[in-house]
Design a protein around this motif. Sequence first.
Motif, short mmCIF file in Angstrom:
data_model
loop_
_atom_site.label_atom_id
_atom_site.label_comp_id
_atom_site.label_asym_id
_atom_site.label_seq_id
_atom_site.Cartn_x
_atom_site.Cartn_y
_atom_site.Cartn_z
N GLU A 79 -36.59 -4.31 -69.61
CA GLU A 79 -37.03 -5.50 -68.55
C GLU A 79 -38.11 -6.28 -69.00
OE1 GLU A 79 -38.19 -3.66 -64.87
OE2 GLU A 79 -36.35 -2.95 -64.34
N VAL A 80 -39.00 -5.52 -70.04
CA VAL A 80 -40.17 -6.31 -70.82
C VAL A 80 -39.51 -7.45 -71.48
CG1 VAL A 80 -41.93 -6.32 -72.41
CG2 VAL A 80 -41.98 -4.63 -70.62
N LEU A 81 -38.41 -7.07 -72.11
CA LEU A 81 -37.76 -7.80 -73.22
C LEU A 81 -36.61 -9.07 -72.64
CD1 LEU A 81 -37.15 -5.85 -76.50
CD2 LEU A 81 -39.13 -7.26 -75.89
N GLY A 82 -36.51 -8.71 -71.10
CA GLY A 82 -35.53 -9.61 -70.75
C GLY A 82 -34.22 -9.23 -71.07
N VAL A 83 -33.79 -7.97 -71.19
CA VAL A 83 -32.40 -7.75 -71.74
C VAL A 83 -31.97 -6.52 -70.70
CG1 VAL A 83 -32.70 -8.68 -74.01
CG2 VAL A 83 -33.17 -6.32 -73.66
N SER A 84 -30.54 -6.45 -70.79
CA SER A 84 -30.10 -5.20 -70.22
C SER A 84 -29.85 -4.17 -71.07
CB SER A 84 -28.54 -5.66 -69.66
OG SER A 84 -27.66 -5.67 -70.90
N GLU A 85 -29.83 -2.83 -70.66
CA GLU A 85 -29.77 -1.65 -71.54
C GLU A 85 -28.38 -1.48 -72.14
OE1 GLU A 85 -30.37 2.01 -69.18
OE2 GLU A 85 -32.35 1.18 -68.34
N THR A 86 -27.45 -2.37 -71.87
CA THR A 86 -26.19 -2.58 -72.80
C THR A 86 -26.25 -3.51 -73.74
OG1 THR A 86 -25.30 -3.86 -70.99
CG2 THR A 86 -24.84 -1.69 -70.90
N ALA A 87 -27.42 -4.14 -73.97
CA ALA A 87 -27.46 -5.38 -74.87
C ALA A 87 -27.45 -4.60 -76.13
CB ALA A 87 -28.78 -5.82 -74.76
N THR A 88 -26.59 -5.65 -77.13
CA THR A 88 -26.42 -5.18 -78.64
C THR A 88 -27.72 -5.33 -79.25
OG1 THR A 88 -26.22 -7.59 -79.19
CG2 THR A 88 -24.20 -6.29 -78.51
N ASP A 89 -27.89 -4.66 -80.37
CA ASP A 89 -29.24 -4.76 -81.24
C ASP A 89 -29.38 -6.28 -81.46
OD1 ASP A 89 -29.07 -2.00 -81.21
OD2 ASP A 89 -28.54 -1.70 -83.42
N GLU A 90 -28.54 -6.89 -81.79
CA GLU A 90 -28.74 -8.31 -81.98
C GLU A 90 -29.29 -9.38 -80.87
OE1 GLU A 90 -29.54 -11.41 -84.54
OE2 GLU A 90 -28.48 -9.54 -85.32
N GLU A 91 -28.92 -9.04 -79.76
CA GLU A 91 -29.50 -9.41 -78.41
C GLU A 91 -30.90 -9.03 -78.27
OE1 GLU A 91 -25.53 -10.09 -75.74
OE2 GLU A 91 -26.42 -8.19 -75.82
N ILE A 92 -31.10 -7.76 -78.76
CA ILE A 92 -32.69 -7.26 -78.42
C ILE A 92 -33.53 -7.98 -79.57
CG2 ILE A 92 -33.93 -5.11 -78.77
CD1 ILE A 92 -31.50 -3.58 -77.78
N LYS A 93 -33.02 -7.93 -80.79
CA LYS A 93 -33.63 -8.77 -81.96
C LYS A 93 -34.15 -10.19 -81.44
CE LYS A 93 -31.01 -7.39 -85.21
NZ LYS A 93 -30.48 -7.41 -86.74
N THR A 94 -33.22 -10.83 -80.80
CA THR A 94 -33.39 -12.29 -80.51
C THR A 94 -34.20 -12.27 -79.32
OG1 THR A 94 -30.93 -12.82 -81.15
CG2 THR A 94 -31.90 -14.51 -79.68
N ALA A 95 -34.18 -11.73 -78.32
CA ALA A 95 -35.05 -11.72 -77.32
C ALA A 95 -36.55 -11.35 -77.88
CB ALA A 95 -34.68 -10.47 -76.23
N TYR A 96 -36.55 -10.38 -78.62
CA TYR A 96 -37.88 -10.01 -79.05
C TYR A 96 -38.78 -10.95 -79.99
CZ TYR A 96 -41.74 -8.28 -82.29
OH TYR A 96 -42.59 -8.02 -82.93
N ARG A 97 -37.78 -11.70 -80.74
CA ARG A 97 -38.57 -12.77 -81.61
C ARG A 97 -38.98 -14.03 -80.85
NH1 ARG A 97 -33.81 -12.22 -86.33
NH2 ARG A 97 -34.79 -10.42 -87.55
N LYS A 98 -38.00 -14.20 -79.68
CA LYS A 98 -38.46 -15.31 -78.76
C LYS A 98 -39.77 -15.01 -78.08
CE LYS A 98 -36.66 -18.09 -74.78
NZ LYS A 98 -35.49 -18.14 -73.79
N LEU A 99 -39.87 -13.75 -77.68
CA LEU A 99 -41.21 -13.57 -76.88
C LEU A 99 -42.47 -13.40 -77.91
CD1 LEU A 99 -39.73 -11.00 -74.46
CD2 LEU A 99 -40.79 -13.14 -73.75
N ALA A 100 -42.07 -12.80 -79.18
CA ALA A 100 -43.12 -12.74 -80.08
C ALA A 100 -43.55 -13.93 -80.57
CB ALA A 100 -42.60 -12.01 -81.31
#
Length: 204
Positions: A6-27
């Motif tokens: 929820e902090v990164l704004g992604v679902s628990e089924t998100a791919t690693d790439e989607e998680i990286k993208t969300a993290y970099r955007k917030l960072a």
Amino acid sequence: MKNPYEVLGVSETATDEEIKTAYRKLAKKYHPDNYNDSPLADVAEEKMKEVNEAYDTICDMRKNGGQSSYSQGSYGTQGSYTRTSYPDVRSFIQNGRLDDAEAILNGVAPGSRNAEWFFLMGMIYSRRGFSEQAYSYFTRAYQMEPNNMEFKAAYENMNRRRTYQNPGYTTSDYGGCSACDICTGLMCADCLCSCCGSGGRMCC
């Protein structure tokens, strides 16, 4: 602790790439450079820490084969998850700022030095090419927390390379292992890839 997904704004089924993208955007959004002399600097700093922690948590769980089940502030995983006490040190090591990383660790009182402290000091010495000192720190970290997969991997990789380079080697020998420093450096990068505290990190 908040649900990291929820902090990164992604679902628990998100791919690693989607998680990286969300993290970099917030960072990028909450990077301290964007808030120089701003009254929101403290708020942004806290948010950045929260984002880093969420990303570290997700990457650690996935690295250890954990299933992303979040309940009552804790995680059910198949592996073991250790929350980092030194996100800045991990970031400095990944970015080659070894003196800064070591300065932070040296500032920790001897009685407060946990297994992660010894692991990270081992990373610093390994990056510098001092494999004997690195091995000593990795061994101490592993002995303190033998169930921690990160510490175990560092210890076993170093031990394996030392044994390979020195067939007659035992843990009581201190004959040096300069030939394996390059391999050890690559191992260090693998261990840190999912846990450092700054941008550009990658899930394993």
